[in-house]
Design a protein around this motif. Structure first.
Motif, PDB file in Angstrom:
ATOM      1  N   UNK A 515      -7.948   8.558 -10.978  1.00 57.31           N
ATOM      2  CA  UNK A 515      -8.241   9.022  -9.410  1.00 57.31           C
ATOM      3  C   UNK A 515      -8.530   7.569  -8.990  1.00 57.31           C
ATOM      4  N   UNK A 516      -8.873   6.584  -9.537  1.00 58.90           N
ATOM      5  CA  UNK A 516      -9.321   5.149  -8.732  1.00 58.90           C
ATOM      6  C   UNK A 516      -7.834   4.711  -8.679  1.00 58.90           C
ATOM      7  N   UNK A 517      -7.009   4.490  -9.568  1.00 55.54           N
ATOM      8  CA  UNK A 517      -5.736   3.973  -9.429  1.00 55.54           C
ATOM      9  C   UNK A 517      -5.022   4.787  -8.157  1.00 55.54           C
ATOM     10  N   UNK A 518      -5.089   5.868  -8.223  1.00 53.13           N
ATOM     11  CA  UNK A 518      -4.275   6.478  -7.135  1.00 53.13           C
ATOM     12  C   UNK A 518      -4.705   6.154  -5.870  1.00 53.13           C
ATOM     13  N   UNK A 519      -6.167   6.320  -5.519  1.00 48.87           N
ATOM     14  CA  UNK A 519      -6.935   6.004  -4.387  1.00 48.87           C
ATOM     15  C   UNK A 519      -6.436   4.698  -3.992  1.00 48.87           C
ATOM     16  N   UNK A 520      -5.964   3.575  -4.715  1.00 45.59           N
ATOM     17  CA  UNK A 520      -5.791   2.342  -4.184  1.00 45.59           C
ATOM     18  C   UNK A 520      -4.352   2.178  -3.748  1.00 45.59           C
ATOM     19  N   UNK A 521      -3.552   3.137  -4.072  1.00 51.57           N
ATOM     20  CA  UNK A 521      -2.208   2.926  -3.682  1.00 51.57           C
ATOM     21  C   UNK A 521      -1.947   3.312  -2.118  1.00 51.57           C
ATOM     22  N   UNK A 522      -1.123   2.298  -1.695  1.00 49.50           N
ATOM     23  CA  UNK A 522      -0.882   2.366  -0.381  1.00 49.50           C
ATOM     24  C   UNK A 522       0.147   3.356   0.154  1.00 49.50           C
ATOM     25  N   UNK A 523       0.014   3.830   1.110  1.00 47.81           N
ATOM     26  CA  UNK A 523       0.960   4.905   1.561  1.00 47.81           C
ATOM     27  C   UNK A 523       2.401   4.535   1.362  1.00 47.81           C
ATOM     28  N   UNK A 524       2.964   3.315   1.736  1.00 48.13           N
ATOM     29  CA  UNK A 524       4.411   2.998   1.596  1.00 48.13           C
ATOM     30  C   UNK A 524       4.795   2.878   0.111  1.00 48.13           C
ATOM     31  N   UNK A 525       3.773   2.832  -1.049  1.00 45.04           N
ATOM     32  CA  UNK A 525       3.885   2.785  -2.286  1.00 45.04           C
ATOM     33  C   UNK A 525       4.210   4.105  -3.081  1.00 45.04           C
ATOM     34  N   UNK A 526       3.814   5.046  -2.410  1.00 44.64           N
ATOM     35  CA  UNK A 526       3.371   6.380  -2.728  1.00 44.64           C
ATOM     36  C   UNK A 526       4.896   6.996  -3.532  1.00 44.64           C
TER      37      UNK A 526
END
Ligand SMILES: [Zn+2]
Ligand SMILES: [Zn+2]
Length: 561
Positions: A515-526
Motif C-alpha cells: 500500500x505504502x509503495x503504491x501511495x508513493x508512486x506519482x501519477x505519471x509513473x502509474x
C-alpha cells in the motif's frame, strides 16, 4: 564451446586432467600426442549439499569433444564408479573404443546394456601380457593390487617420452584375490626411463602403509566369533576381495552369508563370470533366512556410504521386510567413508545404535575390518623408487591430498613436481621438460532425474539459494487509476508457519508495505509496470531482510484490470 586455449595439440605430448584433480571422483584424464587423443577413465563423483536435487556429477567432455574424430580410445583402469561410472552417460557423445580388463569389461557391459544409446559400444579387453599400439601411442598395462579385481597401471610410450599413469593401486603384499602389484614390471619400466609419474594421491596424507586384506580376514574372524547375535556387514559391492574375506571368516565361525542389495548380486555375478569366488561357500538366499538361527548368519549388505535407499539404511530404519535388528546384533562397517558422505553414514549408525545394535568399524575396533585400496606414503615412496620418474604429477584427490603427494615427491628429490588443476595443460617432453603451459575450461556436469546439466546451471544455484533463504511470491492487481483492485496475494516459502498467528501478521505487514509503495508512486509513473514491480520487490526484500536477517528471492507480478 568456444576454445580459449592457445596450445595447438597437433604436435607434442600433453596431459590434461579434466576431472579428478581438485576433488575425489569425476576422474577424466586426457593424453594428446601429435594430434591424437586418449582418454583415461571416465568416472562419476557424488554430489554434496552444494548441488540440491543432484545425486551424481560427471566430467564435462565438451573440450575433448571438439577433437572427437581424433580420439583413439578410452582406457578404463578399473571398475570403480569414480573411474567407470560416467561412461554410459558420456560414451554416446564420444563414441570411441573402450579398452579395459575382463572384470572391468563385465562391470561396464552390465551398465551399458541398460542404456539404448550405448548400443554399438566397442569394449576391447586388454591384458597385462600384451601391449596395445594405437599410433602414436604404445601402452603397456601393469597389474596392480586394488580393492577391486584386475586394476591396471599403464606405461604410455610416445616419441616424446614415457609416462606412467598409475590408476588406483596399493602394495598389499598378500591380497586374497589376484596377485600383489607387479613390482618387477614397474622396476623394468623404471630402467627404461620414465619422464613422468601421474599417480593416485588419495592416501598421500597417511603415513605408513595401507596394510593387507589378509589381516581383514583375521580381523573379521575375531569380530564374527565375538558377536553373540546376527551380523550385518556393509561393504563396497565391487570389493570382491572383501566378499571373499567375509566368506572365509564366516566359514571359519560357522555362519552362512546372505547378500542383500542389487549391486552386490550384480557384482558377484560379474566375479563368477571372471572366475572369482569359486572357492567360497555358496550364499544363502533371503528366503532361507527365517529358517537359520540369527547367530549362524552374516548379512552382507550394500549402502556403506549411508545411501538412503540401499539395504543398510532401509534395514536400519526398520524398512526391510523380515529383518529387524536389536540388542545383541552387530553392524560392521567394512569400508571407508568417501569424503562428503560422513553425515549420511552417521545417520545410519545412529539408527542402529538407537536400536541397541553394536557398531564395529576400523576406528572403534581392535580388530582390522577394513584396509584401503590406495597407497599410503611409504607405498608411494616405494613406487617412486622403482620407476625413478623425472617428474611427478599428483592426481586423483582433493588439493590437500595432491599437496601431500607433491611434498613426498620433493622430499625424495624428484626434479620436477607439477600439481595440476582440472583443465591444466601439462606439456610432457624429454627435451623441454614437464610443466603447465595452458589451461582449458572445464567444470562438472550434474545429473538430475530427467536431464544432465552444467554444475554451474542457474537452476542449481537458485535451488541452493532457496535452501538458505526461501522465496516470496507477490501478486498485485491494480485498476486503471493505479489503486489496488484486489487484496495482494502473498506466498512466503521457507519463512513462516501457517499455523502461527504471529507469522500471519508478517503477511499483513507486507500488504501494508505494498500500500505504502503504491501511495508513493506519482501519477505519471502509474503506467510504468516494470518500475512499480521493481519498487515493490525492493521494499519487500528489504522488509523481509529486516525481519529474518536474510534476503529471500522475491518475485512480484503486477496485473492491471
Ligand atoms: Zn579411484
Ligand atoms: Zn579405485
Amino acid at each position: 564451446m568456444k576454445k580459449v586455449n592457445k596450445t595447438t595439440f597437433a604436435t607434442g605430448f600433453h596431459f590434461i586432467p579434466l576431472g579428478g584433480s581438485e576433488e575425489f571422483g569425476i576422474n577424466f584424464n586426457l593424453y594428446a600426442c601429435d594430434g591424437k587423443w586418449m582418454i583415461f577413465d571416465c568416472g562419476i563423483g557424488f554430489a554434496d549439499h552444494r548441488f540440491p536435487g543432484v545425486d551424481i556429477l560427471l566430467p564435462d567432455p565438451a573440450f575433448v569433444e571438439e577433437y572427437k574424430n581424433d580420439i583413439l580410445g578410452m582406457v578404463i583402469t578399473h571398475g570403480h564408479e569414480d573411474h567407470v561410472g560416467a561412461v554410459p552417460y558420456l560414451w554416446p557423445r564420444l563414441k570411441c573404443p573402450i579398452y579395459c580388463t575382463k572384470f572391468t569389461a563385465a562391470v561396464l557391459r552390465a551398465k551399458m546394456n541398460e542404456r539404448p544409446d550405448c548400443k554399438g559400444a566397442k569394449i576391447i579387453e586388454i591384458s597385462t601380457e600384451s601391449e596395445l599400439v594405437l599410433d602414436p601411442f604404445r601402452f603397456q598395462f601393469i597389474h596392480v593390487a586394488h580393492s577391486i579385481p584386475q586394476a591396471v597401471s599403464t606405461v604410455i610410450e610416445t616419441s616424446y617420452g614415457r609416462v606412467v599413469h598409475s590408476g588406483d593401486w596399493n602394495l598389499d603384499p598378500t591380497p586374497v584375490i589376484d596377485t600383489p602389484t607387479d613390482e618387477a614390471a614397474f622396476r623394468a619400466a623404471g630402467d627404461k626411463g620414465i619422464l613422468a609419474y601421474i599417480g593416485d594421491s588419495t592416501n598421500a596424507p597417511q603415513a605408513g602403509r595401507a596394510g593387507t586384506e589378509s589381516d581383514v580376514v583375521i580381523g573379521l574372524e575375531h569380530v564374527f566369533a565375538e558377536a553373540p547375535g546376527r551380523i550385518l556387514i556393509t561393504i563396497f559391492a565391487s570389493n570382491i576381495g572383501r566378499i571373499q574375506s567375509i566368506c572365509r571368516a564366516a566359514e571359519k565361525t560357522g555362519r552362512s552369508v546372505c547378500m542383500l542389495g542389487r549391486s552386490l548380486h550384480r557384482m558377484t555375478s560379474n566375479a563368477h563370470q571372471c572366475g572369482y569366488l569359486g572357492q567360497t561357500q555358496s550364499f544363502v538366499s533371503e528366503e532361507e533366512l527365517p529358517f537359520l538361527p540369527s547367530d549362524k548368519t552374516v548379512l552382507m549388505v550394500t549402502g556403506s556410504q549411508g545411501e538412503a535407499q540401499a539395504a543398510l539404511a532401509r534395514i536400519a530404519r526398520g524398512d526391510w521386510k523380515g529383518i529387524k535388528l536389536g540388542k545383541g546384533d552387530t553392524a560392521v562397517f567394512s569400508s571407508k567413508a568417501i569424503p562428503g558422505n560422513e553425515k549420511d553414514i552417521n545417520a545410519v549408525k545412529n539408527y542402529l545404535s538407537a536400536a541397541g545394535v553394536t557398531i564395529v568399524d576400523n576406528k572403534n575396533s581392535r580388530h582390522k575390518v577394513h584396509v584401503s585400496g590406495h597407497p599410503y606414503r611409504d607405498e608411494i615412496a616405494d613406487m617412486l623408487s622403482w620407476i625413478k620418474p623425472k617428474a611427478v604429477i599428483p592426481v586423483h584427490g582433493e588439493r590437500l591430498m595432491l599437496e601431500a603427494h607433491a611434498n613426498l615427491a620433493r622430499d625424495m628429490g624428484i626434479e620436477t613436481v607439477v600439481i595440476p588443476n582440472n583443465g591444466s595443460v601439462i606439456r610432457l617432453s624429454q627435451e623441454e621438460g614437464v610443466e603447465i603451459v595452458d589451461h582449458v575450461p572445464t567444470h562438472a556436469l550434474a545429473v538430475e532425474p530427467n536431464r544432465v546439466i552444467s554444475s554451474h546451471h542457474k537452476g542449481i544455484a537458485e535451488r541452493r539459494k532457496l535452501q538458505f533463504s526461501g522465496a516470496a511470491h507477490v501478486t498485485v492487481v491494480l485498476d486503471s487509476r493505479g489503486f489496488l483492485a484486489a487484496t495482494p496475494h502473498i506466498t512466503l516459502i521457507g519463512m513462516i508457519d501457517d499455523t502461527d498467528e504471529e507469522d500471519q501478521e508478517i503477511l499483513e505487514e507486507i500488504k501494508q508495505e505494498i500500500d505504502d509503495v503504491l501511495l508513493e508512486i506519482r501519477e505519471e509513473e502509474i503506467t510504468d509496470m516494470l518500475r512499480i514491480e521493481e519498487d515493490i520487490r525492493i521494499c519487500i526484500r528489504r522488509m523481509l531482510n529486516d525481519i529474518f536477517g536474510f534476503k529471500p528471492k522475491v518475485s512480484v507480478h503486477l496485473l492491471r484490470v
